[in-house]
Enzyme design. Structure first.
Site, mmCIF file in Angstrom:
data_model
loop_
_atom_site.group_PDB
_atom_site.id
_atom_site.type_symbol
_atom_site.label_atom_id
_atom_site.label_comp_id
_atom_site.label_asym_id
_atom_site.label_seq_id
_atom_site.Cartn_x
_atom_site.Cartn_y
_atom_site.Cartn_z
ATOM 1 N NE ARG A 236 -9.017 6.675 1.193
ATOM 2 C CZ ARG A 236 -8.618 5.852 0.221
ATOM 3 N NH1 ARG A 236 -8.135 4.655 0.502
ATOM 4 N NH2 ARG A 236 -8.678 6.239 -1.053
ATOM 5 C CG ASP A 260 -2.849 -1.510 2.737
ATOM 6 O OD1 ASP A 260 -1.621 -1.709 2.782
ATOM 7 O OD2 ASP A 260 -3.424 -0.998 1.758
ATOM 8 C CG HIS A 297 -2.721 3.336 1.220
ATOM 9 N ND1 HIS A 297 -3.466 4.343 1.774
ATOM 10 C CD2 HIS A 297 -3.473 2.850 0.203
ATOM 11 C CE1 HIS A 297 -4.607 4.468 1.118
ATOM 12 N NE2 HIS A 297 -4.642 3.573 0.151
HETATM 13 P P1 NAD Z 1 -17.637 0.971 -3.548
HETATM 14 O O1 NAD Z 1 -18.125 2.369 -3.684
HETATM 15 O O2 NAD Z 1 -17.801 0.020 -4.687
HETATM 16 O O3 NAD Z 1 -18.316 0.303 -2.264
HETATM 17 C C1 NAD Z 1 -18.443 0.927 -1.027
HETATM 18 C C2 NAD Z 1 -19.653 0.308 -0.343
HETATM 19 O O4 NAD Z 1 -19.701 0.832 1.003
HETATM 20 C C3 NAD Z 1 -20.997 0.649 -1.006
HETATM 21 O O5 NAD Z 1 -21.722 -0.531 -1.269
HETATM 22 C C4 NAD Z 1 -21.699 1.527 0.035
HETATM 23 O O6 NAD Z 1 -23.119 1.363 0.037
HETATM 24 C C5 NAD Z 1 -21.080 0.990 1.318
HETATM 25 N N1 NAD Z 1 -21.237 1.873 2.476
HETATM 26 C C6 NAD Z 1 -21.339 3.215 2.513
HETATM 27 N N2 NAD Z 1 -21.514 3.614 3.793
HETATM 28 C C7 NAD Z 1 -21.535 2.498 4.561
HETATM 29 C C8 NAD Z 1 -21.694 2.263 5.956
HETATM 30 N N3 NAD Z 1 -21.868 3.250 6.819
HETATM 31 N N4 NAD Z 1 -21.656 0.977 6.386
HETATM 32 C C9 NAD Z 1 -21.475 -0.043 5.525
HETATM 33 N N5 NAD Z 1 -21.320 0.119 4.194
HETATM 34 C C10 NAD Z 1 -21.347 1.379 3.719
HETATM 35 O O7 NAD Z 1 -16.108 1.099 -3.119
HETATM 36 P P2 NAD Z 1 -14.959 0.003 -3.302
HETATM 37 O O8 NAD Z 1 -14.346 0.147 -4.644
HETATM 38 O O9 NAD Z 1 -15.434 -1.322 -2.850
HETATM 39 O O10 NAD Z 1 -13.871 0.573 -2.269
HETATM 40 C C11 NAD Z 1 -14.088 0.556 -0.871
HETATM 41 C C12 NAD Z 1 -13.035 1.442 -0.217
HETATM 42 O O11 NAD Z 1 -11.754 0.839 -0.349
HETATM 43 C C13 NAD Z 1 -12.859 2.809 -0.907
HETATM 44 O O12 NAD Z 1 -13.743 3.753 -0.364
HETATM 45 C C14 NAD Z 1 -11.445 3.171 -0.624
HETATM 46 O O13 NAD Z 1 -11.394 4.035 0.511
HETATM 47 C C15 NAD Z 1 -10.780 1.851 -0.257
HETATM 48 N N6 NAD Z 1 -9.654 1.514 -1.148
HETATM 49 C C16 NAD Z 1 -8.444 1.231 -0.601
HETATM 50 C C17 NAD Z 1 -7.371 0.872 -1.400
HETATM 51 C C18 NAD Z 1 -6.013 0.522 -0.839
HETATM 52 O O14 NAD Z 1 -5.025 0.478 -1.588
HETATM 53 N N7 NAD Z 1 -5.888 0.237 0.445
HETATM 54 C C19 NAD Z 1 -7.545 0.817 -2.789
HETATM 55 C C20 NAD Z 1 -8.807 1.095 -3.321
HETATM 56 C C21 NAD Z 1 -9.855 1.436 -2.497
#
Ligand code: NAD
Length: 332
Positions: A236, A260, A297
């Site tokens: 994000r 992205d 994105h």
């Molecule tokens: P997920 O919930 O499986 O994993 C997120 C991880 O981040 C968890 O293990 C959590 O413990 C950890 N976390 C929380 N706070 C933290 C901190 N302060 N420091 C380090 N780690 C921390 O989520 P995911 O499916 O792996 O997705 C990750 C992110 O990717 C999503 O939140 C979303 O914003 C982003 N995303 C982007 C796109 C895109 O098209 N660019 C697509 C999907 C998801």
């Protein structure tokens, strides 16, 4: 037929959602406009809305939806930082999302950004098209033997870590909820956040945006990075303080930035603005760095991810209309 207003749609959204809805008791009304308080009236009389990452589902928007009869907000994405969940609860709106569609899509795009930026593929592509076959300025470095820091080892971060291990990199990680068994199996070392910053040649962000993680990368944390490190962010935009990274890029403290997602991408990304004058001076500055690579994105944009997003979203919309439980882990 259950009526659903689908906001912020592009041809690829419409194709995949319409295919998933075929033969289901669901009528999708597609809108190109983003869902905000100003456009929420378009959903009057609908039972549900379907929204995406740059829609703004704040309290006024949700109140208008609820007043118009909407009972279910189906986010067709994983992140939900743009939804006021407390307001949704008070208004009696169920909010669902697609928690996992293809972690591979996002993790592979992360690797694509790293490879392209490091080996200057974006610059080489343009040069060759102009019959400029000079290699000056295109020197990269071997990923093999370097250190990649993964911040957030959830679904996407773990796949990204495995890909970078595949390049022969040392992978270090920080996550407040670590996965020690996975790390042991995959040869990943958990460190403190500061130690990850200091150790990484490439720092890759895979954590959600929350009030705590807003501007995780700011002037202070960027100064703790190994000089010349590259940051890649496919999570994000607001995880990064853009002003701070621009300063760090100018000073050379940051060796490169591949993103992205962008702090102020709302209203910018997903649109063709090629005929307009860009008003965002920081974004314009980023565009002219030779060592900054930006995609708009698109990390999720694979056939597999779009298909899975559409399948889960449509299934949940039908379940919602029948008063059945939503798919596991999708209700926020
Ligand atoms: P997920 O919930 O499986 O994993 C997120 C991880 O981040 C968890 O293990 C959590 O413990 C950890 N976390 C929380 N706070 C933290 C901190 N302060 N420091 C380090 N780690 C921390 O989520 P995911 O499916 O792996 O997705 C990750 C992110 O990717 C999503 O939140 C979303 O914003 C982003 N995303 C982007 C796109 C895109 O098209 N660019 C697509 C999907 C998801």
């Amino acid at each position: 037929m259950m009526l659903t207003a689908v906001f912020d749609t592009k041809p690829y959204d419409r194709d995949y959602l319409a295919a998933a809805a075929a033969g289901r008791p669901l009528q999708l009304v597609f809108h190109e406009s983003r869902l905000t308080a100003d456009t929420a009236r378009l959903a009057d009389g609908m039972a549900a809305v379907c929204a995406f990452v740059n829609d703004r589902l704040d309290r006024p928007c949700l109140a208008t939806l609820a007043a118009g009869g909407v009972r279910h907000v189906a986010m067709r994405c994983a992140g939900f930082n743009n939804v006021d969940l407390a307001a949704a609860r008070e208004l009696g709106l169920a909010v669902t999302r697609v928690p996992a569609y293809s972690p591979y899509a996002v993790a592979e795009h992360t690797a694509a950004l790293v490879l392209a930026l490091n080996r200057r593929i974006h610059r080489a592509f343009n040069r060759v098209r102009e019959q400029n076959f000079s290699l000056a300025g295109l020197v990269g470095f071997d990923l093999h033997g370097k250190t990649c820091g993964i911040v957030g080892t959830g679904k996407i971060g773990r796949v990204a870590a495995e890909i970078f291990r595949g390049f022969g990199m040392r992978v270090v990680a920080y996550d407040p909820m670590p996965q020690p068994e996975w790390a042991l199996q995959r040869g990943v070392e958990y460190l403190s956040f500061d130690d990850v910053l200091a150790a990484s040649d490439i720092l890759s962000l895979h954590l959600p945006l929350t009030p705590e993680t807003h501007h995780l990368i700011d002037a202070t944390t960027v100064a703790r990075l190994k000089p010349g490190a590259i940051i890649v962010n496919t999570s994000r935009g607001k995880l990064i303080d853009t002003t701070a990274v621009i300063d760090a890029l100018k000073q050379g403290q940051l060796g490169g930035l591949a993103i992205d997602v962008y702090e102020e991408e709302e209203g910018l990304f997903f649109e063709d603005l090629s005929d307009t004058v860009l008003q965002d001076d920081e974004f314009s500055r980023l565009l002219v760095f030779p060592n900054v690579l930006i995609t708009a994105h698109q990390a999720f944009l694979t056939r597999e991810a779009l298909g899975e997003i559409a399948r889960v979203t449509v299934d949940n919309l039908v379940r919602g209309s029948r008063g059945e439980p939503f798919l596991p882990d999708t209700l926020l």
